[in-house]
Design an enzyme around this catalytic site. Structure first.
Site, short mmCIF file in Angstrom:
data_model
loop_
_atom_site.label_atom_id
_atom_site.label_comp_id
_atom_site.label_asym_id
_atom_site.label_seq_id
_atom_site.Cartn_x
_atom_site.Cartn_y
_atom_site.Cartn_z
CG ASP A 533 -0.22 -0.14 2.52
OD1 ASP A 533 0.49 0.83 2.89
OD2 ASP A 533 -0.32 -1.19 3.19
CD GLU A 613 19.29 -23.36 -17.30
OE1 GLU A 613 18.09 -23.65 -17.35
OE2 GLU A 613 20.08 -23.87 -16.47
#
Ligand code: GLA
Length: 725
Positions: A533, A613
């Site tokens: 928030d 990777e």
């Protein structure tokens, strides 16, 4: 710009594209006359008056049956005064009577943005923001309210908060105090709320307003995974780039309620503030109670401009980023690699592998302190577990420095395990009603942060442990909700204050952390996005968006989050596959693309990757470093919803000369259609180079006709880097 017309009583707030207007009428009732696209003139002429059955008339109407508070659009509604719609303020007086009936007394302009003591609030930069203070009074209650407005013209942002002052000589009780009330003349609107659950937060839900009250909120003590303190009201046809919408956010991290009422005459009222259930506040003579701040943005042109204004305002006027102006280090977090099972050599091996790929910040997650070897014990004992980290954190941080990395650390200051020295010494420091058995969450209890001595004790332990540690970052976690909050330090009549005092305590301690470690970036977290928030963002410039690190789920979570909060606030990491949350596989390219649209990092054992990777990770890290300014400070465009054939979004530089367009394909379909991705936010007159393609693309073609996509294969990623030539 704030304009007060002393002759007519008209109060007008203009932002770049919107106008907000109020007027005190002949009885001193502060009417809300308009909020929408920027216009001029007195809009009170639009307010209809009619004799409405069962809508009563106040005494001062002197028999005029067309005057009823039940019908009039009001700026801050009272209660018990003949207005049966949602109330903004409710007071209980010493004689047991309840109500609130306020009349206008005066208003002033202040050429700066107001601040709220102990509460988060947007701040003005370079004289940009102004404050309007309107005072209303209830002479019977001997209470005044100051309605505070912050006007941020460039952002179309209007902030609101309310101070309630007791001028009488008796203590009164506040039963409810909303941060904002907004009356709108038509209820032909949709309400969008952002809802979910742990590991699936802030998914937008949209529905037309139906008669009666519809609301979302939290009674969990934290703003919650379930509903976000941000809602949108919009025209039924509103979309990303068209039609009127209003975004309303609360800068608050505890119990809240956002309620909208479609009433009998098809007008709408929105209230937003601390949840009234279980809340009371005793206001002694001379005392002031201040609500949390709410923030409104109206967009005449759909959700995109609304979001971009919120993003800019949050970045410029709310976040206090200790790393502002500096490139952010790419981090690796140890949690999903080691969980509680680690020692320094395992961590340093992970750090070394990560450093070799360009990662700069090593975040040591849960398990480094006390005897914390699983999530059942040790919480609250904030000293280093030297069997895992011999010599403590300082030598560990030095070893990281030798690898070219800085240290970040996980903490959870608000909770305690029963199996801890802290609990053994202070069992009365937890929030729990006397005689009631504990309700445990993740086997832990919540500390009574309404008490300064409790906050001091936790702070003291952490300060001692972190002394001399070369620390760059803290992850402040909170892993359960509050239940039946009761504080041993408060008398019975004040127990209704506990949840709010708890939030104030959290804010106070966060501020102390900021001041004590001014160069440390704090990332918020509550089991991922359980406290995502704008209140937290004032203290923690970024928040771990969700515990769910599945890249495909993250598309929806980050999409919903982006309606209010900018990408730079969303902690987003590349994790291992198959996902520990969904068992789903996604390519490294997809995971990188999704994580790069936030505060980027890794949360997997980089040492366990194949050489190919690793090379891809090194390339992602380098690429993120090259475009992070664009991602963090550029404008964000949602180019699609997350449930279509693809999810696409773009970060566009403020001067429109650079853009990063990202796309992840949806589920496989046979014989896929030809698709053209229409971009947004470019300069129609500029020519753009896309990646290294030889051909240049005019901005207007890319926006009006679109970019031809290759035939999409399930869950593949496309990243287009556009530069104007
Ligand atoms: C919470 C957080 C995770 C991790 C764990 C550690 O669930 O959201 O990221 O830090 O706690 O216990």
């Amino acid at each position: 710009m704030i304009i007060l017309d002393h002759n007519t009583g008209l109060i007008t707030l203009h932002t770049r594209r919107t106008t907000y207007q109020m007027k005190a009428d002949q009885h001193g009732v502060l009417l809300h006359t308009y909020y929408g696209s920027r216009i001029r003139g007195d809009l009170s002429r639009l307010i209809p008056y009619a004799d409405r059955g069962f809508s009563p008339n106040p005494d001062e109407a002197a028999g005029d049956r067309t005057y009823s508070l039940d019908v009039l659009p009001q700026e801050y509604s009272g209660s018990g005064n003949g207005d049966y719609r949602l109330s903004s303020l409710a007071l209980e007086l010493p004689d047991g009577s309840c109500g609130a009936d306020f009349r206008y007394t005066d208003c002033i302009i202040i050429h700066d943005k107001y601040e709220l003591d102990g509460l988060p609030a947007f701040f003005g930069i370079s004289d940009e923001a102004e404050t309007l203070v309107i005072t209303l009074e209830d002479t019977v209650a001997q209470v005044s309210v100051q309605l505070l407005y912050g006007v941020f013209e460039a952002y179309d942002l209007i902030t609101r908060a309310v101070r309630v002052v007791n001028h009488g000589d008796r203590t009164i009780r506040i039963l409810q105090a909303a941060s904002l009330c907004l009356d709108l003349p038509s209820a032909d609107l949709d309400l969008i709320t952002f809802d979910g659950r742990h590991t699936y937060e802030r998914v937008p839900h949209r529905a037309p307003l139906r008669p009666g009250v519809q609301s979302v909120g939290s009674l969990r003590g934290i703003s919650s995974h379930q509903h976000n303190p941000f809602v949108v009201l919009c025209a039924p046809d509103a979309g990303e780039d068209h039609a009127l919408c209003y975004g309303a956010m609360l800068l608050y991290s505890g119990n809240f309620q956002a309620a909208v009422e479609r009433n009998q005459f098809d007008t709408a009222r929105l209230t937003l503030g601390i949840h009234p259930d279980g809340f009371t506040w005793n206001l002694a003579p001379g005392e002031t109670f201040c609500t949390p701040e709410a923030a409104l943005i109206c967009s005449p042109d759909g959700f995109g401009p609304m979001s971009r204004n919120f993003h800019r305002a949050i970045r410029d006027c709310l976040i206090r980023d200790p790393w502002a102006g500096r490139p952010k280090p790419v981090l690796v977090n140890s949690w999903e690699t080691t969980y509680f099972d680690f020692d320094d050599s395992k961590l340093l091996a992970l750090a070394k592998e990560s450093a070799a790929l360009g990662v700069e910040l090593f975040v040591l997650d849960d398990g480094w302190f006390g005897h914390r070897n699983d999530d059942r014990g040790g919480l609250g004992d904030w000293w280093t577990n030297e069997s895992k980290l011999p010599g403590g954190l300082a030598p560990f941080s030095r070893k990281l420095r030798e690898l070219g990395m800085s240290l970040g650390l996980w903490i959870e200051p608000e909770c305690v395990s029963e199996d801890s020295a802290l609990y053994a010494a202070h069992p009365d420091w937890v929030l729990n009603p006397p005689g009631r058995p504990y309700v445990r969450g993740r086997d832990q209890l919540v500390l009574d942060f309404t008490r300064k001595e409790v906050r001091d004790a936790v702070f003291g332990m952490l300060r001692k442990t972190l002394d001399g540690v070369d620390l760059a970052y803290l992850k402040w976690d909170m892993n359960r909700c509050l239940t039946a909050p009761w504080s041993a330090a408060l008398p019975p009549e004040r127990q209704g204050e506990v949840s709010h005092r708890y939030v104030l305590g959290v804010y106070e301690l966060l501020e102390r952390f900021r001041k004590t470690w001014p160069n440390v970036l704090i990332e918020g977290c509550a089991g991922g996005g359980g406290r995502f928030d704008a209140g937290m963002l004032y203290y923690t410039p970024q928040i771990w968006c969700s515990d769910n690190t599945d890249a495909i789920d993250r598309l929806t979570i980050q999409y919903g989050t982006s309606f209010a909060y900018p990408p730079c606030t969303m902690g987003a990491h590349v994790a291992s596959v198959p996902s520990c949350h969904t068992d789903r596989w996604a390519s490294l390219a997809v995971r990188g693309t999704v994580a790069m649209s936030g505060a980027f990092g890794y949360e997997l054992d980089l040492g366990a990757l194949s050489p190919e990777e690793k090379a891809e990770v090194a390339q992602q890290v380098a690429e993120y470093k090259a475009v992070q300014d664009l991602i963090r400070n550029g404008d964000y465009y949602r180019l699609s919803r997350p449930d279509g054939p693809y999810t696409a979004w773009a970060n566009v530089s403020r001067n429109q000369r650079e853009a990063l367009v990202s796309l992840v394909a949806g589920p496989a379909v046979a014989a896929p259609p030809f698709l053209f991705l229409k971009l947004q936010g470019l300069d129609p007159k500029l020519q753009y180079r896309i990646n290294d393609e030889p051909e240049l693309w005019p901005g207007d073609i890319l926006m009006q006709a679109g970019y031809p996509l290759p035939l999409l294969r399930e869950h593949t990623a496309i990243r287009l880097h556009l530069t104007a030539e």
